[in-house]
Design a protein around this motif. Structure first.
Motif, mmCIF file in Angstrom:
data_model
loop_
_atom_site.group_PDB
_atom_site.id
_atom_site.type_symbol
_atom_site.label_atom_id
_atom_site.label_comp_id
_atom_site.label_asym_id
_atom_site.label_seq_id
_atom_site.Cartn_x
_atom_site.Cartn_y
_atom_site.Cartn_z
ATOM 1 N N LEU A 7 73.307 54.405 53.887
ATOM 2 C CA LEU A 7 73.283 55.427 54.938
ATOM 3 C C LEU A 7 73.937 54.805 56.153
ATOM 4 N N GLY A 8 75.044 55.399 56.605
ATOM 5 C CA GLY A 8 75.878 54.697 57.574
ATOM 6 C C GLY A 8 76.012 55.376 58.927
ATOM 7 N N GLY A 9 77.126 55.050 59.587
ATOM 8 C CA GLY A 9 77.378 55.561 60.929
ATOM 9 C C GLY A 9 77.309 54.458 61.966
ATOM 10 N N LEU A 31 78.845 55.435 50.295
ATOM 11 C CA LEU A 31 78.497 55.506 51.723
ATOM 12 C C LEU A 31 78.201 56.959 52.072
ATOM 13 N N SER A 32 77.121 57.187 52.809
ATOM 14 C CA SER A 32 76.794 58.529 53.270
ATOM 15 C C SER A 32 76.906 58.600 54.795
ATOM 16 N N LEU A 33 77.654 59.594 55.259
ATOM 17 C CA LEU A 33 77.791 59.812 56.705
ATOM 18 C C LEU A 33 77.282 61.213 57.045
ATOM 19 N N GLY A 51 74.454 66.254 55.544
ATOM 20 C CA GLY A 51 73.025 66.052 55.295
ATOM 21 C C GLY A 51 72.665 66.267 53.833
ATOM 22 N N PHE A 52 71.455 65.796 53.460
ATOM 23 C CA PHE A 52 70.960 65.933 52.088
ATOM 24 C C PHE A 52 70.044 67.162 51.965
ATOM 25 N N GLY A 53 69.663 67.722 53.112
ATOM 26 C CA GLY A 53 68.668 68.795 53.085
ATOM 27 C C GLY A 53 67.260 68.217 53.163
ATOM 28 N N GLY A 54 67.052 67.292 54.111
ATOM 29 C CA GLY A 54 65.724 66.719 54.326
ATOM 30 C C GLY A 54 65.365 65.675 53.278
ATOM 31 N N ALA A 79 66.430 58.694 64.143
ATOM 32 C CA ALA A 79 65.050 58.557 63.631
ATOM 33 C C ALA A 79 64.774 59.471 62.449
ATOM 34 N N ARG A 80 65.416 60.628 62.434
ATOM 35 C CA ARG A 80 65.086 61.609 61.386
ATOM 36 C C ARG A 80 65.564 61.111 60.018
ATOM 37 N N ILE A 81 66.805 60.644 59.953
ATOM 38 C CA ILE A 81 67.334 60.201 58.660
ATOM 39 C C ILE A 81 66.566 58.971 58.167
ATOM 40 N N SER A 82 66.165 58.097 59.098
ATOM 41 C CA SER A 82 65.418 56.898 58.677
ATOM 42 C C SER A 82 64.049 57.286 58.122
ATOM 43 N N ARG A 138 76.215 62.180 72.624
ATOM 44 C CA ARG A 138 76.445 63.589 72.974
ATOM 45 C C ARG A 138 75.211 64.458 72.792
ATOM 46 N N LYS A 139 74.223 63.955 72.015
ATOM 47 C CA LYS A 139 73.140 64.820 71.542
ATOM 48 C C LYS A 139 72.071 65.105 72.583
ATOM 49 N N ASP A 140 71.893 64.139 73.515
ATOM 50 C CA ASP A 140 70.693 64.165 74.358
ATOM 51 C C ASP A 140 70.988 64.487 75.817
ATOM 52 N N THR A 199 71.203 54.377 79.538
ATOM 53 C CA THR A 199 71.636 54.033 78.185
ATOM 54 C C THR A 199 70.442 53.928 77.246
ATOM 55 N N LYS A 200 70.745 53.974 75.937
ATOM 56 C CA LYS A 200 69.715 53.750 74.916
ATOM 57 C C LYS A 200 69.699 52.280 74.556
ATOM 58 N N ASN A 201 68.556 51.774 74.121
ATOM 59 C CA ASN A 201 68.511 50.378 73.681
ATOM 60 C C ASN A 201 69.022 50.279 72.240
HETATM 61 N N1 LIG Z 1 71.649 58.732 67.392
HETATM 62 C C1 LIG Z 1 72.537 57.878 67.872
HETATM 63 O O1 LIG Z 1 72.453 57.417 69.037
HETATM 64 C C2 LIG Z 1 73.692 57.413 67.024
HETATM 65 C C3 LIG Z 1 74.627 56.502 67.563
HETATM 66 C C4 LIG Z 1 75.682 56.042 66.754
HETATM 67 C C5 LIG Z 1 75.785 56.504 65.457
HETATM 68 N N2 LIG Z 1 74.866 57.394 64.962
HETATM 69 C C6 LIG Z 1 75.009 57.838 63.560
HETATM 70 O O2 LIG Z 1 75.212 59.228 63.585
HETATM 71 C C7 LIG Z 1 74.508 59.837 62.512
HETATM 72 C C8 LIG Z 1 73.690 60.995 63.049
HETATM 73 O O3 LIG Z 1 72.777 60.489 64.003
HETATM 74 P P1 LIG Z 1 71.568 61.386 64.487
HETATM 75 O O4 LIG Z 1 70.895 60.678 65.599
HETATM 76 O O5 LIG Z 1 72.034 62.811 64.655
HETATM 77 O O6 LIG Z 1 70.627 61.314 63.177
HETATM 78 P P2 LIG Z 1 69.202 61.970 62.897
HETATM 79 O O7 LIG Z 1 68.774 62.794 64.058
HETATM 80 O O8 LIG Z 1 68.295 60.912 62.416
HETATM 81 O O9 LIG Z 1 69.526 62.880 61.645
HETATM 82 C C9 LIG Z 1 69.693 64.289 61.720
HETATM 83 C C10 LIG Z 1 70.105 64.787 60.355
HETATM 84 O O10 LIG Z 1 71.469 64.431 60.093
HETATM 85 C C11 LIG Z 1 71.630 64.082 58.732
HETATM 86 N N3 LIG Z 1 72.076 62.680 58.674
HETATM 87 C C12 LIG Z 1 71.953 61.715 59.617
HETATM 88 N N4 LIG Z 1 72.553 60.582 59.236
HETATM 89 C C13 LIG Z 1 73.038 60.827 57.996
HETATM 90 C C14 LIG Z 1 73.789 60.035 57.077
HETATM 91 N N5 LIG Z 1 74.143 58.767 57.343
HETATM 92 N N6 LIG Z 1 74.140 60.631 55.886
HETATM 93 C C15 LIG Z 1 73.792 61.912 55.619
HETATM 94 N N7 LIG Z 1 73.114 62.695 56.467
HETATM 95 C C16 LIG Z 1 72.736 62.165 57.643
HETATM 96 C C17 LIG Z 1 70.283 64.309 58.059
HETATM 97 O O11 LIG Z 1 70.322 65.648 57.589
HETATM 98 P P3 LIG Z 1 69.439 66.120 56.324
HETATM 99 O O12 LIG Z 1 68.022 66.163 56.800
HETATM 100 O O13 LIG Z 1 70.008 67.448 55.983
HETATM 101 O O14 LIG Z 1 69.627 65.095 55.242
HETATM 102 C C18 LIG Z 1 69.316 64.155 59.212
HETATM 103 O O15 LIG Z 1 68.085 64.812 59.012
HETATM 104 C C19 LIG Z 1 73.667 58.778 61.847
HETATM 105 O O16 LIG Z 1 74.195 58.524 60.569
HETATM 106 C C20 LIG Z 1 73.764 57.563 62.747
HETATM 107 O O17 LIG Z 1 73.843 56.351 62.047
HETATM 108 C C21 LIG Z 1 73.832 57.860 65.713
#
Ligand SMILES: NC(=O)c1ccc[n+]([C@@H]2O[C@H](COP(=O)([O-])OP(=O)(O)OC[C@H]3O[C@@H](n4cnc5c(N)ncnc54)[C@H](OP(=O)(O)O)[C@@H]3O)[C@@H](O)[C@H]2O)c1
Length: 260
Positions: A7-9, A31-33, A51-54, A79-82, A138-140, A199-201
């Protein structure tokens, strides 16, 4: 060959994929993004996007794809994906390791205000007009857009352009992807007259330069602490994740031999 889902990014996921790409790695990895970054850096491995659908959907996907081990190398704030990975691996009987890069810690010359979440970060800015660099992704942004107007000047930095509807009034954006260096960060802070960074830690080397620049220039920092994640086996970097995978492969080989 043992089948692995990454699980990447993150940088850690990129480094791990690089190690897994090697012919002799002994693993077949996917790799899953999430699909949130417009132009992600892709490895030569198989990649799935979206996403995988939860947790339930991920558990089904793991079983269907005969995955033996999952490496959760997502961002510490994803946090959600983890949490889904912990639940899905438990349900599907798949081994899981999480890559957690060490968090940043303040030194004696840092002026950090540690806060638990974005709402607290927005409140901590206070009523006096500030020149703020927001580097929270961008999310917060909503918590900051909805602050009462106090004459703050906002500069928002992110990899991809944020939704304009989420921006605080009058905010300017700068699009950039790390790694950043201290000289350039100091120049940005000086040029923009920034007196506060939010900033985030996140931890890690790629975006730490802004903190060194803030220290050098006496700029204050509001540091959002990491979300608490459900318990999992944790390693600190891609090398240790690779070592963990090798140890799992040995365990798997042993149990296959016993079955024979
Ligand atoms: N949050 C940050 O500050 C940040 C910063 C840099 C990179 N990223 C990367 O950006 C991605 C999204 O971050 P987020 O904070 O939006 O995540 P999140 O809130 O934990 O996840 C939201 C939803 O996105 C899907 N998802 C997240 N990461 C996935 C992955 N690697 N592969 C497949 N589905 C994924 C899942 O959908 P389903 O429930 O449908 O499976 C998950 O429930 C992550 O992969 C993370 O590594 C995040």
């Amino acid at each position: 060959m043992m089948r692995v889902l990454v699980l990447g990014g993150t940088t850690e996921a990129r480094l791990l994929c690089h190690a897994l790409e090697a012919r002799a790695s002994g693993f077949t990895a996917i790799l899953s993004l999430a699909g949130v970054t417009r132009a992600p850096v892709l490895p030569r491995l198989e990649v799935r996007i979206g996403g995988f659908g939860g947790a339930q959907g991920m558990a089904q996907w793991l079983s269907h794809n005969r995955i033996a081990a999952v490496v959760d190398a997502t961002h510490p704030f994803a946090a959600r994906i983890s949490a889904n990975a912990v639940a899905a691996c438990a349900q599907a009987g798949v081994a899981l390791v999480r890559v957690e890069r060490p968090a940043w810690a303040p030194g004696p010359d840092d002026r950090w205000d540690m806060v638990p979440d974005m709402a607290a970060a927005a409140r901590a800015i206070g009523p006096a007009p500030r020149r703020v660099l927001l580097t929270i992704g961008r999310k917060d942004l909503l918590a900051f857009r909805d602050l009462a107007p106090c004459g703050h000047v906002w500069l928002v930095r992110s990899v991809d352009a944020p939704d304009p509807a989420l921006l605080p009034v009058g905010a300017r954006t700068v699009l950039a992807r790390g790694p950043f260096d201290v000289t350039a960060e100091e120049a940005l802070l000086r040029h923009e007259g920034i007196d506060l960074i939010v900033t985030k830690n996140s931890g890690g080397a790629a975006t730490v330069a802004k903190l060194a620049a803030a220290r050098a220039l006496g700029v204050a920092v509001i540091m959002v602490e990491r979300p608490v994640l459900p318990h999992a086996t944790v390693v600190g970097d891609a090398d240790h994740a690779m070592a963990w995978l090798h140890s799992r492969a040995i365990i798997q080989e042993g149990s296959t031999l016993r079955e024979v």
